[in-house]
Enzyme design. Structure first.
Site, short mmCIF file in Angstrom:
data_model
loop_
_atom_site.label_atom_id
_atom_site.label_comp_id
_atom_site.label_asym_id
_atom_site.label_seq_id
_atom_site.Cartn_x
_atom_site.Cartn_y
_atom_site.Cartn_z
N ARG A 1 -1.47 0.50 6.44
CA ARG A 1 -2.29 -0.66 6.11
C ARG A 1 -3.52 -0.73 7.02
O ARG A 1 -3.59 -0.05 8.03
CB ARG A 1 -1.47 -1.95 6.32
CG ARG A 1 -0.15 -1.94 5.57
CD ARG A 1 0.99 -2.49 6.45
NE ARG A 1 2.29 -2.31 5.78
CZ ARG A 1 2.78 -3.13 4.87
NH1 ARG A 1 2.11 -4.22 4.56
NH2 ARG A 1 3.94 -2.89 4.30
N ASP B 1 -2.86 -7.03 6.99
CA ASP B 1 -1.62 -6.24 7.01
C ASP B 1 -1.06 -6.04 5.60
O ASP B 1 -0.11 -5.29 5.43
CB ASP B 1 -0.57 -6.88 7.91
CG ASP B 1 -0.28 -8.33 7.55
OD1 ASP B 1 -1.19 -9.16 7.72
OD2 ASP B 1 0.84 -8.63 7.10
#
Length: 491
Positions: free
Chosen positions: A186, A255
């Site tokens: 991510r 995230d």
């Protein structure tokens, strides 16, 4: 070729070979009661050459319920950080997900297999490491629905359930969804090493991602800036697709943003029912940071956070030049998608105004986004044709008539033929989407151990553009109760 047995899956875990700072190695925590298979996705199994007959084996629920391992698995929880609702949180990581490893298929493609809801990890913070049945059903169905719509996304192999009790607002049962993706790295995976000033680890991660997912950039001049440029383009096009189909993510924290530009982490998502650009699908989002209309801007904001994290590796000017491409790519791609939704093949300057005026009317009259665009394929462009069925979507029919005259003139000027246009529009305007109330109905049945509705929706949403006999009810507008469902991050 014949599908593989569970034990014959070609497992590896290249992420496990990265330094210790990147992850915590640990096994899943089995449920306190025997796991059982709730739903199996044969289309996802095909991606890893898994024989669908394997799903009938008791070992299948054991492996994907976290109580058995097969050769080659090296389970781990990944470390990352992230900006959550605009605030940097220095350590997040997989708090309830465990990466089993990568499976290589016969075509040489690698797919991460991750158990979501597999128990406590060092990154669980105050959580219990579990997922509840309702959240696994929502992710399982929506990731496959997005794939059916042609939108880049993680996939889902199966749901494994249990009678293990999990405490949320009330007592619920625990479940695991097996999530598949080429990578689960991510934006926040880079941020954690930037803010810790661990620039060597930052380079290790960037080199790993480039070698595995952007190999054409390995050895190129300025590989890190060029890598970021490609992430910008993929993200811009992804969010344009979300906007065109009328889908809100709900928690666009850094995230939850994939380094591959795929849709990642299905929590409080929502397809728009009555068109409303201010639609907020997450009742925890009190300020509307992640409202539907804000998603393109949040995409840029999140990419600027990634650019910041890459500063030790790439020049500021090159990173800024890549960021500057985001808005033209996102807006340009969105306009192409919207032109297709209204059946236009050529580009004209007035198209943006024509489309925005239609959306404004739809908002004003609370018109269902998916149903109307599907119905618009039936528009007749001959002069004087009343298009009564479409007029009836609007309280102010005269306002629609004025727009319809402009639309008809635009179509005639382009030499558009109604039947050909209708066929084109039906290929891009879905008849079926995973409305929240449909997911909720499947959840409520599943909580009574009736799982057939999950499989019915899975089959339906694989082909969302096709007329499917006997399924008309699934294309209808939601009932009133279905328009006001409250979905939060725990969902």
């Amino acid at each position: 070729m014949a599908g593989r047995a569970l034990e014959a899956l070609s497992f590896d875990n290249s992420y496990a070979r990265l330094p210790e700072a990147f992850h915590a190695k640990l096994n899943p925590t089995p449920f306190s009661s025997s796991p059982y298979l709730i739903s199996f996705n044969a289309a996802a199994a095909e991606l890893i050459d898994l024989d669908p007959a394997e799903a009938a084996r008791p070992e299948f629920a054991g492996v994907f319920g976290g109580s058995l391992l097969v050769p080659g698995m090296e389970p781990l929880a990944m470390l990352y950080a992230g900006h959550q609702f605009g605030v940097y949180v220095p350590q997040l990581g997989d708090g309830r997900a465990i990466l089993l490893g990568e499976v290589r298929n016969a075509r040489g493609e690698k797919w991460d297999l991750q158990l979501k809801g597999a128990g406590l990890t060092p990154f669980s913070r105050d959580g219990d490491g579990r997922a509840v049945l309702r959240s696994t059903i929502r992710e399982y169905l929506c990731s496959e629905a997005m794939h059916g719509l042609g939108i880049p996304t993680t996939r889902a192999l199966c749901i494994v359930g249990s009678d293990h009790q999990v405490y949320r607002e009330q007592v619920e049962t625990g479940a695991i969804v097996v999530r598949m993706a080429p990578s689960h790295v991510r934006f926040g995976s880079f941020e954690v090493f930037y803010y810790r000033k661990q620039h060597e680890q930052l380079k290790v991660l960037a080199d790993y991602v480039i070698a595995r997912h952007y190999p054409h950039l390995a050895g190129a001049p300025d590989p890190y800036a060029r890598f970021f440029d490609e992430v910008v383009e993929r993200t811009a096009k992804l969010i344009a697709q979300w906007q065109a189909v009328g889908w809100a993510h709900g928690v666009m924290n850094t995230d939850n943003m994939s380094i591959l530009g795929i849709t990642l982490d299905y929590g409080p998502f929502g397809f728009i029912d009555d068109y409303d650009p201010g639609f907020i699908c997450n009742h925890s989002d009190h300020n509307g940071r992640y409202a539907f209309s804000q998603q393109p801007y949040i995409g840029l904001w999140n990419l600027s956070c990634l650019a910041q994290a890459l500063l030790p590796l790439a020049g500021k000017d090159e990173l800024k030049a890549a960021l500057d491409r985001y808005t033209p790519v996102c807006e340009g791609w969105y306009m192409e998608l919207m032109r297709a939704k209204v059946g236009l093949l050529d580009r004209q300057e007035e198209d943006a105004e024509l489309i925005q005026d239609l959306l404004g009317l739809m908002h004003q009259h609370r018109v269902d986004y998916t149903i109307f665009f599907r119905a618009l394929g039936d528009f007749r462009s001959a002069p004087g044709d009343p298009n009564d069925g479409l007029r009836d979507f609007f309280l102010d029919r005269d306002a629609f008539d004025r727009w319809a005259r402009r639309y008809a003139e635009r179509l005639r000027a382009a030499g558009s033929r109604d039947e050909e246009r209708r066929a084109r529009m039906n290929r891009v305007n879905p008849k079926y989407v995973l409305r929240n109330y449909l997911a909720q109905q499947a959840i409520e049945k599943a909580q009574q151990k009736e799982f057939s509705e999950i499989d019915r929706l899975l089959t339906l949403l694989r082909n969302p553009f096709d007329d499917q006999p006997g399924m008309e009810a699934y294309a209808a507008a939601p009932p009133n109760w279905g328009k006001h469902l409250s979905v939060s991050c725990s969902s």
